[in-house]
Design a protein around this motif. Sequence first.
Motif, PDB file in Angstrom:
ATOM      1  N   GLY A 268      -0.200   3.402   4.009  1.00 23.17           N
ATOM      2  CA  GLY A 268      -0.674   2.399   3.940  1.00 23.17           C
ATOM      3  C   GLY A 268       0.247   1.582   2.556  1.00 23.17           C
TER       4      GLY A 268
ATOM      5  N   ALA B 193       1.568  -1.221  -0.179  1.00 22.67           N
ATOM      6  CA  ALA B 193       1.380  -2.627  -1.015  1.00 22.67           C
ATOM      7  C   ALA B 193       3.189  -2.589  -2.004  1.00 22.67           C
ATOM      8  CB  ALA B 193       0.785  -2.354  -2.258  1.00 22.67           C
TER       9      ALA B 193
ATOM     10  N   ASP C 257       5.093  -4.394   5.350  1.00 22.97           N
ATOM     11  CA  ASP C 257       3.808  -3.970   4.658  1.00 22.97           C
ATOM     12  C   ASP C 257       3.693  -2.969   5.886  1.00 22.97           C
ATOM     13  OD1 ASP C 257       5.064  -5.267   7.302  1.00 22.97           O
ATOM     14  OD2 ASP C 257       2.772  -6.858   7.084  1.00 22.97           O
TER      15      ASP C 257
ATOM     16  N   THR D 142      -2.063  -8.295  -4.934  1.00 26.46           N
ATOM     17  CA  THR D 142      -3.464  -7.586  -5.173  1.00 26.46           C
ATOM     18  C   THR D 142      -3.703  -8.118  -4.646  1.00 26.46           C
ATOM     19  OG1 THR D 142      -3.637  -7.493  -7.377  1.00 26.46           O
ATOM     20  CG2 THR D 142      -2.081  -5.737  -6.411  1.00 26.46           C
TER      21      THR D 142
ATOM     22  N   ARG E 208      -5.395  -8.842  -1.525  1.00 20.94           N
ATOM     23  CA  ARG E 208      -6.009  -7.309  -0.569  1.00 20.94           C
ATOM     24  C   ARG E 208      -7.605  -7.442  -0.849  1.00 20.94           C
ATOM     25  NH1 ARG E 208      -1.978  -3.124   1.468  1.00 20.94           N
ATOM     26  NH2 ARG E 208      -1.119  -4.930   2.811  1.00 20.94           N
ATOM     27  N   ILE E 209      -8.238  -7.379  -1.441  1.00 20.16           N
ATOM     28  CA  ILE E 209      -8.934  -6.276  -2.459  1.00 20.16           C
ATOM     29  C   ILE E 209      -9.844  -7.394  -3.956  1.00 20.16           C
ATOM     30  CG2 ILE E 209      -8.395  -3.998  -2.629  1.00 20.16           C
ATOM     31  CD1 ILE E 209      -7.172  -3.768  -5.269  1.00 20.16           C
TER      32      ILE E 209
ATOM     33  N   CYS F 211      -4.761  -1.015  -3.473  1.00 19.01           N
ATOM     34  CA  CYS F 211      -4.713  -1.682  -1.880  1.00 19.01           C
ATOM     35  C   CYS F 211      -3.720  -0.875  -1.201  1.00 19.01           C
ATOM     36  CB  CYS F 211      -3.244  -2.847  -2.617  1.00 19.01           C
ATOM     37  SG  CYS F 211      -4.106  -3.967  -3.315  1.00 19.01           S
TER      38      CYS F 211
ATOM     39  N   ASP G 236      -5.127   0.496   3.005  1.00 20.32           N
ATOM     40  CA  ASP G 236      -4.396   0.145   4.152  1.00 20.32           C
ATOM     41  C   ASP G 236      -4.676   1.142   4.561  1.00 20.32           C
ATOM     42  OD1 ASP G 236      -3.192  -1.605   5.755  1.00 20.32           O
ATOM     43  OD2 ASP G 236      -1.635  -0.928   4.623  1.00 20.32           O
TER      44      ASP G 236
ATOM     45  N   SER H  61     -13.384  -1.881   9.148  1.00 19.52           N
ATOM     46  CA  SER H  61     -12.210  -3.590   8.815  1.00 19.52           C
ATOM     47  C   SER H  61     -12.753  -4.089   7.730  1.00 19.52           C
ATOM     48  CB  SER H  61     -11.637  -4.417   9.795  1.00 19.52           C
ATOM     49  OG  SER H  61     -12.438  -4.915  10.781  1.00 19.52           O
TER      50      SER H  61
ATOM     51  N   GLU I 241     -15.478  -0.797   2.586  1.00 17.23           N
ATOM     52  CA  GLU I 241     -14.539  -0.360   1.929  1.00 17.23           C
ATOM     53  C   GLU I 241     -15.567   0.762   1.953  1.00 17.23           C
ATOM     54  OE1 GLU I 241     -15.021  -1.860  -2.117  1.00 17.23           O
ATOM     55  OE2 GLU I 241     -13.726  -3.873  -1.443  1.00 17.23           O
TER      56      GLU I 241
END
Length: 431
Positions: free
Chosen positions: A14, A16, A21, A44, A47-48, A65, A69, A79, A82
Amino acid sequence: MTRGPGEVVVTGVGLALPGADTPDALLRRTACAVTGPAAEPFDTAARIGRRGHRYKDRATRLALCAALDALRDARLIPSDGEEVTVPGDTVGVVASSNLGNLDTACLTAAAIAERSAVDLSPMSLPNASSNVIASWVAIRHGLRGPNLMLCNGATSGLDAVHWGAALVAAGRVRRAVVIGVETHNAVVEDLLGRSADELLDGAAALVVEGARWAEGRGARAAATLGRYQRRAGLSGCVEALLPGGAAPGVWFTPERYAEGPAGTGTGAGTGAVPVPEAVPRYDVTSAVGRASGALGVLQCVAAIGWLARAEAGTDAAPGAGPQAAGPQAAGPRAVGSEAAGLRDAGSEAAERRAAGPQAAGSEAGAGSGTACAAGPGAAPGPVPVPASRQALITSGDDTADAVAGLLLRPTPDRCHPHPPRAPLISMECSR
């Protein structure tokens, strides 16, 4: 009896970062000098989201973040959710940041000294804790395994990868999220005496996992962790990782490492150059800024991009980049050297797949990594991986008596269909 972890592999990545990316994007950005206006800071909230993050500091939000990922890339989080889909106590967290919440700690101390603790906000005070980054990642995703925060100077990022792998190898957890994050602000800039555009504002994350457990849940491994070493000097560290002067396929150098025309290292390293000149070099900090405690994790992500390209037999980048070492680094010769190295790595991969475990040949002794044996009836013993197929990662500073190194190598092409059961470790997790 629960099987041991076997090798430790990377199953999730992942990032950030502004302008990069994926591992491949980070590698390309490192290889080519970035021109034009600077990329916008990483958002941020995109994404979150913003809900629940109003009082979290920037470093924590960046870490959340990157961790999200990586967990999704490892298929540990769906997807649209969390929460991890495996038992939370089988997942640990190791985070590395030397400066992440420095502004909160300094401003809190200043407020207490100038006025009193009564003036502190109860919402922001938890951010002054040194382990706030690792803790919030664990709380956010329900990760109940061991939780570690490292603030260990220039080697901190690689140390974090090592300790994440150590938790898995020891059986404390089956997998661990390893995060490296730094940000810049007025306090950090004043402490380091550098402007914001010289410093990293971003995060990287890896999911390291026992190979057998990853295979058991059908996860794809992006790379295998090889040896880790920590030495007082760069040359000694490289020699311990690759004895006999074996040349790796690529070298991710310490921050702003430079080699003089006389073949001596300057900056982060001193003395004789420990890696042959023909090996392409990458300095990740030339692309993202001085990375401090996040460097080692960022290097691993970029190395995964290199391994993917080497395995495919494609060029990693159109040029070796301004950070390539020595007077030969610039110009067509450097480009050709890098491309040839990657083509060689790609052809080695193809030959190895075609010829089986015996294809390692005379180079087998040069590599320190191992892979599973292939084919029914094949011995379950490891097959050495040639050094030229491995990525050498180093970070640290000779002047501080601290250099850490790690080898990252391709995942095994094949594994024995019935691997032997490993002895149960006393602290092995039961699920």
